[in-house]
Design a protein around this motif. Structure first.
Motif: not given
Length: 171
Positions: A2-3, A8-11
């Motif tokens: 789990q991130l 997280t990979i979100f911009k």
């Protein structure tokens, strides 16, 4: 694995969307609105009504500190505010009316920023405010009930608006 918030990979980005809460005063709902507006990169939340809900312990617990990251303000008169910004923004009400359009069928126009108007937990958007809207949209429902929690409805609408906005950027 789990991130976490930091991995997280979100911009991170802000969308040209204001959420106007007409008489939304339930502290947990306000906290949830901050949380969802932070998650979806909403530019600002505008409230009117009871300011004490905004600083309550219940609101802060529900928001999980997102009230620190989302721009917000209180206004005293919704009609005056909307008349002031109407030329620069699209005013879109989220309410079931005899003239509303299904969110599933609605295509948003991103030539102007959007003000998504949500209403009182029990009575929805006032008739005065509905008359000022450029468009009124609703969420199709298929059960026995004809309404849902204001925050749940806002979540669905904000998801659809930001999804369409991201798609429009690719074309």
């Amino acid at each position: 694995m789990q991130l976490t918030h930091d991995t997280t990979i979100f911009k991170k980005q802000k969308f040209p969307i204001i959420v106007l809460c007409e008489n939304v005063t339930n502290a947990p709902n306000i906290g949830s609105l901050f949380r969802i507006c932070d998650a979806f990169g909403i530019q600002e939340i505008v409230f009117n009504g009871d300011e004490s809900s905004f600083i309550s312990r219940k609101m802060k617990k529900t928001s999980r500190a997102t009230e620190k990251y989302v721009s917000s303000k209180f206004i005293t008169n919704v009609e005056d505010y909307l008349l002031e910004i109407k030329k620069e923004y699209q005013l879109i009400g989220l309410e079931i009316t005899n003239n509303s359009t299904s969110l599933q069928k609605y295509t948003f126009d991103f030539s102007k920023p959007i003000v998504l108007i949500i209403g009182d937990e029990n009575f929805g958007i006032s008739d005065t405010t509905l008359k000022l809207c450029n468009e009124v949209i609703h969420i199709d429902m298929f059960g026995e009930n004809s309404s849902m929690n204001v925050v749940q409805a806002a979540n669905i609408a904000i998801y659809e608006i930001t999804k369409q906005y991201q798609i429009s950027l690719k074309y």
